[in-house]
Design a protein around this motif. Structure first.
Motif, PDB file in Angstrom:
ATOM      1  N   GLU A  87      39.449  32.084  83.186  1.00 56.76           N
ATOM      2  CA  GLU A  87      40.806  32.590  83.011  1.00 56.76           C
ATOM      3  C   GLU A  87      40.929  33.387  81.716  1.00 56.76           C
ATOM      4  N   THR A 109      41.902  37.319 103.186  1.00 53.21           N
ATOM      5  CA  THR A 109      41.334  35.982 103.385  1.00 53.21           C
ATOM      6  C   THR A 109      39.807  36.011 103.386  1.00 53.21           C
ATOM      7  N   ARG A 157      37.717  34.403  93.278  1.00 54.73           N
ATOM      8  CA  ARG A 157      38.239  33.070  93.599  1.00 54.73           C
ATOM      9  C   ARG A 157      39.449  32.724  92.726  1.00 54.73           C
ATOM     10  N   HIS A 158      39.446  33.171  91.494  1.00 57.80           N
ATOM     11  CA  HIS A 158      40.577  32.913  90.601  1.00 57.80           C
ATOM     12  C   HIS A 158      41.745  33.855  90.889  1.00 57.80           C
ATOM     13  N   PRO A 201      43.235  33.481  95.474  1.00 59.54           N
ATOM     14  CA  PRO A 201      42.930  32.160  96.051  1.00 59.54           C
ATOM     15  C   PRO A 201      43.029  32.104  97.567  1.00 59.54           C
ATOM     16  N   THR A 202      43.576  33.152  98.201  1.00 61.29           N
ATOM     17  CA  THR A 202      43.658  33.168  99.668  1.00 61.29           C
ATOM     18  C   THR A 202      42.307  33.443 100.318  1.00 61.29           C
ATOM     19  N   ASP A 240      38.872  32.790 101.645  1.00 61.12           N
ATOM     20  CA  ASP A 240      38.119  31.574 101.990  1.00 61.12           C
ATOM     21  C   ASP A 240      36.849  31.855 102.787  1.00 61.12           C
ATOM     22  N   TYR A 279      30.632  26.319  95.417  1.00 60.30           N
ATOM     23  CA  TYR A 279      32.051  26.501  95.693  1.00 60.30           C
ATOM     24  C   TYR A 279      32.493  25.683  96.901  1.00 60.30           C
TER      25      TYR A 279
END
Length: 328
Positions: free
Chosen positions: A18, A133, A152-153, A156-157, A159, A182
């Motif tokens: 972050e 996604t 990923r940070h 977050p949708t 996958d 992950y």
């Protein structure tokens, strides 16, 4: 002189994703506001070998805590087959008050993470009305590993991850490693690049290509391409796409796809925006749902300085590294 080797740098960056994203974002915004100095990068090549190179990236990043320095980084793609890293180098941070070099850092992890963070910021800023996604990663090396880390940070949708590499064994190893690393991500390896490019509307290209080999017909309408490796997309496709770059002048050199497109067109009017400009806007930029959007980041030295300074501050706070008091 504070010296921070590769292992120190990796330890200091652990758990700091972050903070890295924030540092890269801040550097882009400062650049857009004119608070930076960014001379042209210098490319050292070894004729007649045009594939290997060593690049010097000097920069100054202003603001309340200014930092100056240079990254000296090599790219030798043939190292991969020998089981060695493609990229290696160092970063020197100088005092902006006296000019004295004060910190020497291994550059590999810093360079890779600022690249991944830059791509993820673009993906989060150039939004689709339908949340992404899935992402396709073309090139299963260190850089796309970092792109995935930061996506990923930032998104977050996401996958599902589709992988393609010209070396299928490398793609499978990448998938196996990331599956362990992950939770909640599904991985599949595409048999061919066409299948990979058509799998999702978010694609990251991190290859060692030196000449364009892809055109727009291979992507789904509405795709955002994180064109990290810069030389994969045909100039005609660049000219027919919506283009976002980090810096127009810098990306138009060294035979990048944007450079070739500018030479063909005779201008750079086809560049719609810079990422720094979009970050300063009041709301996320909406990507073209019927066409192709390209983010082509040249990789500005100010990003390396931003992350290197983050590492330096952490090192000082924790007492990490080797201090040489008679270096200068």
């Amino acid at each position: 002189m504070l010296i921070l080797g590769a292992e120190h740098v990796r330890q200091l960056l652990a758990g700091a994703d972050e903070e890295v994203l924030a540092a890269v974002r801040d550097a882009y915004v400062k650049h857009e506001r004119g608070q930076t100095a960014l001379p042209d990068s210098v490319f050292l090549r070894f004729p007649p070998d045009l594939r290997n190179r060593i690049i010097a990236k000097p920069a100054y990043l202003g603001g309340d805590n200014p930092v100056a320095g240079v990254k000296w980084i090599s790219s030798f793609p043939g190292n991969i087959a020998a089981g060695q890293p493609r990229a290696s180098g160092l970063i020197v941070l100088n005092s902006v008050r006296t000019g004295v070099p004060e910190t020497l850092l291994d550059a590999a992890a810093i360079s890779a993470r600022r690249t991944g963070a830059s791509a993820a910021l673009a993906a989060a800023t150039i939004r689709s009305p339908t949340p992404d996604t899935g992402i396709t990663l073309v090139g299963c090396g260190v850089i796309n590993g970092e792109v995935l880390r930061f996506v990923r940070h930032a998104l977050p949708t996401v996958d599902t991850v589709t992988l393609f590499d010209t070396d299928p064994t490398r793609a499978k190893a990448f998938a196996a490693d990331c599956t362990q690393r992950y939770d909640g991500l599904k991985f599949d390896v595409a048999d061919d690049i066409g299948t990979a490019l058509g799998a999702h509307r978010l694609v990251s290209l991190a290859t060692t290509a030196t000449t364009p080999h892809l055109d727009g017909e291979q992507f789904r309408p509405g795709t955002l391409v994180l064109h990290v490796s810069l030389r994969d997309i045909a100039a005609t496709t660049v000219l027919s796409s919506t283009n976002v770059v980090d810096d127009v002048e810098h990306v138009c050199q060294a035979s990048t796809s944007v450079h070739l497109a500018a030479q063909q067109a005779g201008h750079t009017d086809f560049v719609a925006a810079t990422l720094g400009g979009l970050l300063l806007a009041a709301e996320p930029h909406r990507r073209d749902e019927r066409g192709l959007t390209l983010f082509s980041p040249f990789g500005l030295g100010i990003l390396d300085l931003a992350v290197a300074e983050l590492v330096r501050r952490r090192a000082v706070a924790l007492g990490v590294g080797t201090a040489i008091h008679d270096f200068t």
